[in-house]
Design an enzyme around this catalytic site. Structure first.
Site, PDB file in Angstrom:
ATOM      1  N   GLY A 231       0.836  -1.191   0.000  1.00 18.75           N
ATOM      2  CA  GLY A 231       0.000   0.000   0.000  1.00 18.75           C
ATOM      3  C   GLY A 231       0.874   1.245   0.000  1.00 18.75           C
ATOM      4  O   GLY A 231       1.216   1.790  -1.048  1.00 18.75           O
TER       5      GLY A 231
ATOM      6  N   ILE B  63      -9.195  -1.072  -5.790  1.00 15.01           N
ATOM      7  CA  ILE B  63      -9.108  -0.229  -6.981  1.00 15.01           C
ATOM      8  C   ILE B  63     -10.456   0.439  -7.253  1.00 15.01           C
ATOM      9  O   ILE B  63     -11.427  -0.213  -7.637  1.00 15.01           O
ATOM     10  CB  ILE B  63      -8.664  -1.060  -8.199  1.00 15.01           C
TER      11      ILE B  63
ATOM     12  N   GLY C 261     -27.496  13.722  17.622  1.00 14.94           N
ATOM     13  CA  GLY C 261     -27.800  12.795  18.705  1.00 14.94           C
ATOM     14  C   GLY C 261     -28.155  11.412  18.168  1.00 14.94           C
ATOM     15  O   GLY C 261     -27.573  10.938  17.200  1.00 14.94           O
TER      16      GLY C 261
ATOM     17  N   GLU D   3      -4.729   7.369  -1.014  1.00 16.08           N
ATOM     18  CA  GLU D   3      -3.852   8.390  -1.610  1.00 16.08           C
ATOM     19  C   GLU D   3      -2.900   8.966  -0.560  1.00 16.08           C
ATOM     20  O   GLU D   3      -2.667  10.167  -0.487  1.00 16.08           O
ATOM     21  CB  GLU D   3      -4.660   9.475  -2.320  1.00 16.08           C
TER      22      GLU D   3
END
Length: 384
Positions: free
Chosen positions: A131, A157, A340, A364
């Protein structure tokens, strides 16, 4: 930096706001529950020119500058980040990369289709085991005559099962070459050997087509390479530097949606005989959201301004993405607090906004990666 919008920029923002309010916001909950955006939205985005922003009209684009692109992206993010992601990836990562790195034939082949919404692109960088450490990807492309044979897999992807073309990154050099051994390819998704599996059960961005790609001996011509051999990492990083601006703009849209929803609800909801908007601690929550919206927006606009003036922007892009991503989570959390118990059910927007915001600190570049990038810029020392 000039904070006054030009007539063209204001028109783009107004067009995007109208489109979002008519075509996206009314369907966002339905798409979230179904885990699928209506694909017809792609052609609508193309027809309005949103998939061609900053691309030359010669190649089917709609022109415009990067601030206009941010304004449109923000509005789409305000309506549904799943739709915003379609534009950020197909245009922001794929079409812009083709426009910058592609040969004339690649531009003529792909850009008119991508900008019109006749084709969709996806960005094939992340792998199941790679990653943040993108330089060490394991997907391989082996030269075989006038072609390359690609084997490997990609994970998470965006647009993966919708895409007509993958901007794919694969290792063409030795493993020990790191980022220098990576090349980029434009791979049509109907190429034999390429299979796709959509990922369901995501926390947020549930309407977005997120997929795993598996490449088993996928054969593409050498002409499919985007940019020079061994320069794929540069292609990826140049795309992501601008892509982070797009993600930041989408985060501003989420934060603005949080503010709009929380202010409206606080004015309607009564407790102890009066609207909760008059309670000091509710106003504190609203004020915190408003400050985050303004700060994230200005940091994002700064990046667009730098790009449009041809100045360095990579560090500022990391600053904007880091701040806006974390701010979107804070804003959504504060909005849910205003709502709430009602904020915890999907008939109200706060819960979805929080779920959609959460991934913004991950993709990203995680928030932690951006802190390291900013730290390296400040000190000149890499902590990677």
């Amino acid at each position: 930096m000039n904070l006054e919008l030009s007539a063209e920029q204001a028109a783009a923002k107004a067009l995007a706001r109208d489109f979002t309010d008519r075509e996206i916001t009314p369907h966002a909950v339905e798409w979230d529950r179904a885990e699928s955006v209506d694909r017809a939205v792609v052609k609508k985005l193309g027809a309005l020119g949103f998939l061609g922003l900053t691309i030359d009209e010669e190649y089917g684009g709609s022109g415009g500058d990067h601030l206009a692109y941010c304004l449109v992206t923000e509005e789409l993010g305000r309506g549904d980040s799943s739709v915003r992601g379609i534009v950020s990836v197909s245009l922001g990562l794929v079409a812009k990369s083709i426009a910058h790195w592609g040969c004339e034939a690649q531009k003529r082949d792909w850009l008119p289709r991508l900008t019109a919404g006749d084709a969709v692109g996806c960005f094939g960088l992340t792998e199941p085991g790679t990653g943040s450490d993108a330089a060490n990807l394991t997907t391989r492309a082996v030269r075989d005559g006038d072609a390359y044979v690609i084997t490997g897999s990609k994970m998470f992807i965006t647009n993966g099962t919708w895409a007509d073309v993958v901007l794919l990154f694969a290792r063409t050099g030795r493993t020990d070459e790191g980022h220098k051994g990576v090349s980029a390819f434009l791979v049509p998704t109907d190429t034999p050997g390429l299979t796709r599996r959509e990922i369901h059960g995501k926390l947020g961005l549930r309407g977005q087509a997120t997929a795993e790609l598996v490449l088993d001996g996928v054969r593409v011509p050498a002409s499919a390479m985007l940019g020079p051999e061994g320069k794929g990492f540069s292609v990826a990083m140049s795309a992501l530097a601008k892509g982070r601006m797009s993600v930041a703009a989408g985060c501003v849209g989420i934060a603005q949606a949080c503010l709009d929803a929380a202010v409206a609800y606080a004015g309607e909801r009564e407790q102890f005989g009066a609207p909760i908007a008059g309670r000091q601690l509710v106003q504190e929550l609203l004020a915190d959201i408003a400050v985050d919206v303004d700060a994230a927006r200005l940091l994002t606009w700064r990046v667009a301004d730098l790009i449009d003036r041809g100045l360095p922007f990579a560090t500022e892009s990391s600053v904007a993405k880091l701040y806006a991503g974390e701010a979107a989570v804070r804003c959504a959390n504060n909005a849910l607090q205003v709502f709430g118990g009602y904020g915890y059910i999907d008939e109200y927007p706060a819960g979805k906004l929080l779920r959609d915001a959460r991934v913004m600190t991950l993709y990203e570049g995680t928030s932690q990666i951006h802190k390291l990038l900013i730290g390296r810029a400040l000190t000149g020392v890499s902590a990677f």
